[in-house]
Design an enzyme around this catalytic site. Structure first.
Site, mmCIF file in Angstrom:
data_model
loop_
_atom_site.group_PDB
_atom_site.id
_atom_site.type_symbol
_atom_site.label_atom_id
_atom_site.label_comp_id
_atom_site.label_asym_id
_atom_site.label_seq_id
_atom_site.Cartn_x
_atom_site.Cartn_y
_atom_site.Cartn_z
ATOM 1 N N ASP A 175 26.203 17.116 -17.388
ATOM 2 C CA ASP A 175 27.265 17.062 -16.375
ATOM 3 C C ASP A 175 28.321 18.151 -16.590
ATOM 4 O OD1 ASP A 175 25.955 14.738 -15.729
ATOM 5 O OD2 ASP A 175 27.739 13.470 -15.766
ATOM 6 N N HIS A 215 26.911 16.896 -21.658
ATOM 7 C CA HIS A 215 27.759 17.781 -20.852
ATOM 8 C C HIS A 215 27.528 19.224 -21.268
ATOM 9 C CE1 HIS A 215 29.543 13.800 -20.592
ATOM 10 N NE2 HIS A 215 30.069 14.163 -19.434
HETATM 11 ZN ZN ZN Z 1 31.904 14.635 -15.148
#
Ligand code: ZN
Length: 392
Positions: free
Chosen positions: A200, A344
Site C-alpha cells: 500500500d 507498504h
Molecule cells: Zn494506506
C-alpha cells in the site's frame, strides 16, 4: 512541428475540397507523418469477455484454458487529414472467413465458443500508402512468423485456434518491428498453496526493488497505489504491469472512504484509473480502503461503483516498526494458504524485508499471486463485498 501541422491542415482542406468537388481525393505521396501512429486492439476470450487494450507491438495472449473468439482494432495518433482506417478479417472456426470489418467494429463471435483460426489486417486509403501493418498470432504455443498488409496469419482448417495476437504499425517501408519481450508464462497450480502479497501507499523509490525480487522468483503481487504518487514513478508502474503484478487503487489522495460521498469516491477512483491507464494501459479492479476503514455506506458506494474492497489477514505493521526482521517474522511465522499480507512499499525497510520474504515463501512452495488471481481460484469476488483472505 508547426510546419507539419500547417501542411496537414492544408492537405486536409485539399482532400476535402477535392471530395466536395466530386473528384476522388488525390493520392498524395507521403504527407510527412510526424505522428507516431499505433495500433490498439481488444481480444474477446471465450468465457471471459473482452481483454484490456492490447498495445502496438506487444504479445497479448489468452490465459490458460481460454482462447480468442473475436477482436476489434483501432488506431491512435492517426495523422489528421490522412484518409483511411484499419480493417481486419477473421477466419472463424465453422464459418470460414467473415467479411472485412474496420475501425473498432467487432468481428468473430462473442456469443458462441467458436475460436478464431486465422486473421488478416490492412490499412486502407492514404494510411495504407504511408504505413505498413504487421501481425502474428499465437497458435499451438508458437507465435507465427510476422506477415503484413492483408496476408494471412494463422493456419486455417486444421482445428487450430488463435490464442493471442501481436499487431504493429510501422512507417511504409521501414521494415518489420523489433520483437517485443515475451510475456512471462504464467502457471498457477490451483491445488498448491498460494498467498497474495499486497503493498500500500506507493509507488515510491522502493517499489522497483520489490518488483525485481518478484520477477526473479516468478512471483506477483498487488500494489494498492495512492493515485497522486503515480506520475512520479511511471517506470515502476509500467514494470509492475509488464511483470504481471496487479495495479490497484488506494484512492487518489489516501482519503478515508467513509468520509466520501459516492460522487467524490467515484471521481477519486476514476482519477487513479486514468493515471494507471495512461502509463500502463490497464485499469484497476480492486480498492483497498485507506486505513482499512469501511462501513455499510462505503460498501454500498463501492457496490454501486462495481468494485470489491480488499483487506488483509496478516498485518506486518511494517510502517510502524520500520524493522525488516520484524516484518519478515510477521509473515514467515504466520503465513497460511490463502492469506492476504499487508505491507507498504513506501519504505526501504519494507523492500529489504520483501527481498527475504519473496524467495523464502517461494522456497516453501507458496505461489505468489495477485489478489485477483487468488480470488479467481478461490470462489471469486463481488462488487461491494470486502475480503480479507481466500482460504481454501
Ligand atoms: Zn494506506
Amino acid at each position: 512541428m508547426r510546419l507539419t501541422k500547417v501542411k496537414q491542415a492544408l492537405f486536409g482542406t485539399a482532400a476535402f475540397l477535392a471530395a466536395a468537388a466530386g473528384f476522388l481525393a488525390p493520392s498524395f505521396p507521403a504527407v510527412a507523418a510526424e505522428n507516431d501512429m499505433k495500433a490498439m486492439f481488444n481480444l474477446h476470450y471465450n468465457g471471459q469477455g473482452w481483454s484490456d487494450f492490447g498495445k502496438d507491438n506487444t504479445y497479448v495472449q489468452a490465459a490458460a484454458g481460454t482462447y480468442v473468439t473475436g477482436l476489434k482494432a483501432t488506431l491512435e495518433g492517426q495523422p489528421s487529414g490522412m484518409s483511411g482506417t484499419i480493417a481486419y478479417q477473421v477466419n472463424l472456426s465453422g464459418s470460414g472467413w467473415l467479411g472485412w470489418e474496420e475501425n473498432y467494429a467487432q468481428t468473430g463471435t462473442t456469443t458462441t465458443a467458436m475460436p478464431l483460426e486465422a486473421v488478416k489486417f490492412k490499412l486502407t486509403g492514404q494510411l495504407g500508402e504511408n504505413y505498413d501493418i504487421y501481425y502474428s498470432v499465437l497458435q499451438s504455443g508458437t507465435w507465427t512468423d510476422l506477415v503484413m498488409n492483408g496476408q494471412t496469419a494463422g493456419i486455417e482448417d486444421h482445428g487450430l485456434r488463435v490464442d493471442g495476437l501481436r499487431l504493429a504499425v510501422t512507417k511504409k517501408g521501414a521494415g518489420a518491428p523489433e520483437d517485443p519481450p515475451m510475456p512471462a508464462v504464467r502457471t498457477v497450480d490451483p491445488t498448491k498453496p498460494m498467498v497474495a502479497l499486497t503493498f500500500d501507499d506507493g509507488p515510491s523509490a522502493s517499489t522497483a526493488r520489490i518488483i525485481n525480487s518478484l520477477e526473479a522468483n516468478g512471483g506477483r503481487a498487488t500494489f494498492f497505489m495512492v493515485g497522486n504518487r503515480i506520475e512520479k514513478y511511471p517506470s515502476a508502474v509500467k514494470r509492475m504491469v509488464e511483470t504481471g503484478s496487479e495495479p490497484a487503487s488506494h484512492t487518489w489522495a489516501h482519503t478515508t472512504l467513509t468520509k466520501m460521498s459516492y460522487g467524490d469516491m467515484s471521481a477519486s477512483l476514476d482519477q487513479v484509473d486514468n493515471a494507471v491507464m495512461s502509463i500502463a494501459g490497464v485499469k484497476t479492479k480492486l480498492v483497498r480502503p485507506p486505513g482499512g476503514t469501511l462501513n455499510d455506506g462505503a460498501k454500498a458506494n463501492l457496490a454501486k461503483k462495481g468494485v470489491p474492497s480488499i483487506l488483509w489477514s496478516i498485518d506486518t505493521l511494517d510502517w510502524k516498526t520500520k524493522n525488516p526482521q520484524s516484518t519478515i517474522d510477521a509473515v514467515l511465522n504466520n503465513v497460511k494458504d490463502g492469506d492476504i499480507i499487508l505491507m507498504h512499499d513506501l519504505y526501504s525497510q519494507t523492500a529489504d524485508a520483501a527481498e527475504v520474504i519473496i524467495p523464502e515463501l517461494t522456497k516453501r512452495g507458496y505461489q505468489l499471486v495477485t489478489v485477483s488471481e487468488l480470488a479467481s481460484y478461490r470462489g471469486g469476488m463481488q462488487a461491494g463485498q470486502s475480503y480479507s483472505n481466500f482460504r481454501p
